[in-house]
Every structure is written in structure tokens, then in C-alpha cells.
Design a protein around this motif. Sequence first.
Motif, PDB file in Angstrom:
ATOM      1  N   ALA A  20       8.340 -18.169 -22.579  1.00 44.39           N
ATOM      2  CA  ALA A  20       8.791 -19.476 -22.118  1.00 44.39           C
ATOM      3  C   ALA A  20       9.604 -20.140 -23.233  1.00 44.39           C
ATOM      4  N   HIS A  21      10.427 -21.087 -22.857  1.00 39.97           N
ATOM      5  CA  HIS A  21      11.336 -21.767 -23.781  1.00 39.97           C
ATOM      6  C   HIS A  21      10.652 -22.909 -24.515  1.00 39.97           C
ATOM      7  N   GLY A  22      11.381 -23.518 -25.454  1.00 42.91           N
ATOM      8  CA  GLY A  22      10.899 -24.697 -26.159  1.00 42.91           C
ATOM      9  C   GLY A  22      11.107 -25.951 -25.333  1.00 42.91           C
ATOM     10  N   ALA A  23      10.714 -27.094 -25.888  1.00 43.01           N
ATOM     11  CA  ALA A  23      10.733 -28.347 -25.124  1.00 43.01           C
ATOM     12  C   ALA A  23      12.136 -28.793 -24.731  1.00 43.01           C
ATOM     13  N   GLY A  24      13.128 -28.546 -25.596  1.00 48.15           N
ATOM     14  CA  GLY A  24      14.430 -29.141 -25.353  1.00 48.15           C
ATOM     15  C   GLY A  24      15.563 -28.213 -24.987  1.00 48.15           C
ATOM     16  N   ALA A  25      15.335 -26.908 -25.005  1.00 51.22           N
ATOM     17  CA  ALA A  25      16.414 -25.960 -24.734  1.00 51.22           C
ATOM     18  C   ALA A  25      15.979 -24.955 -23.670  1.00 51.22           C
TER      19      ALA A  25
END
Length: 212
Positions: A20-25
Motif C-alpha cells: 500500500a502507498h503512503g499518506a500523500g502519494a
Amino acid sequence: MAVHFLFDGPENAAVTILLAHGAGAPMDSASMTATAAALSAAGLRVVRFEFGYMAARRTGSRKPPPRAETLNPEFRAAIDELGAKGKLIIGGKSMGGRVASMIADEMLDAGKIAGLLCLGYPFHPPAKPTQLRTKHLAGLRTPTLIVQGTRDEFGTCDEVAGYELSDRIEILWLEDGDHDLKPRKSISGFSAADHLKTTAETVAAWAARLGA
């Protein structure tokens, strides 16, 4: 709503890594794409997905990231929808890895995963070293590899040395790496490509040992 996946690496790989991705990208950010390419080049099957709030941004919605724990059901749903065969490792970049860490023991007990991979774990918010996100990591039972830059503003090497962490957690420290694991070559002598190669080789060797 069906989960949309991005796939890299051989379909018949012995190990699949769900990230899964990070919070902002998003899942196809430059950092996530480069990491997926490096891991797949090491013979791993890499699958990326997005949480609903991030997927909604592709159609104009600008919802902020929700509290990490509220995303746990979405990660569980992605695991079920993927239905990976063979050895499955879950994890992600920053917040994505944190969410995976919250459900890891549950998924391990259910026989759905073999390990946890966190790329730049957000041990605390930047400039807030007392707001730790480590309580659940002290008793973690899932075999875990955290890849962390030594100057990551979410948890430096010196800071993490003082945390109470489970003995199931291994940490790969990348010299002078930031939260995206990128070093300053003029200072460290390492390039981003160097660190990605080290990451991929370490992850592949660690994953091969799981369940052995």
C-alpha cells in the motif's frame, strides 16, 4: 468496490508482496514505482493497491488521509481479493506499512500471510518525536523487515535504537536515506539506485527464509 491492482514481476514467483502507498502519494508515485521495479527485478511478485480516499483523488475528490486504523478493513479486503497463491508478504510505504502492521498478526494467525515489509516506517510524525506509533510493535509476532533511512524524519537510526520493538522485527538501515530511502550521494557516496538494489536483495533473501 473492486480493488484495482498494479502488478510487477513474474506471475509464478514463489513470493508475492502486497504494498500500500503512503499518506500523500498514490500507488504509482515515482518512489513506489521504482521500488516495485527493483523488487520485481529480484524475482519477487509485487502488487500495489490504493486505499479508497487515494483512489478517489483520481476523479477529483481531495479527501485528506483518514486515521490509519480506519483503513484496516480496506487492507484486509485487498488481501482477500488478491487471493495470492504461495507465500504472501504485506506492507507498504510509510502509512501503508503502518496499516499493514496493525493487521499483520491477525492475518498471520489466519494463515494468510508469511511476513510484513515496511518501507520507511512512520515511527512518529516529523518534529514530534514523543508521539510514538510503536506500541503495537513491541509485541508483534509476525516476521517483519523494516527498511529505514538513517536520517528519516519519521524515525532516525538514533531515535529507533531507544524504542521497544519485538524481536521478530529486523531493520535494514540505509545510510543517509530520507523517508523515501534516498541518500545524498555527495555526502554518503550512495545513490538512490544503490539503496534500491540493497533493499531488493535484502528483501528477497529475507523473504526466502520465511517459513523455512
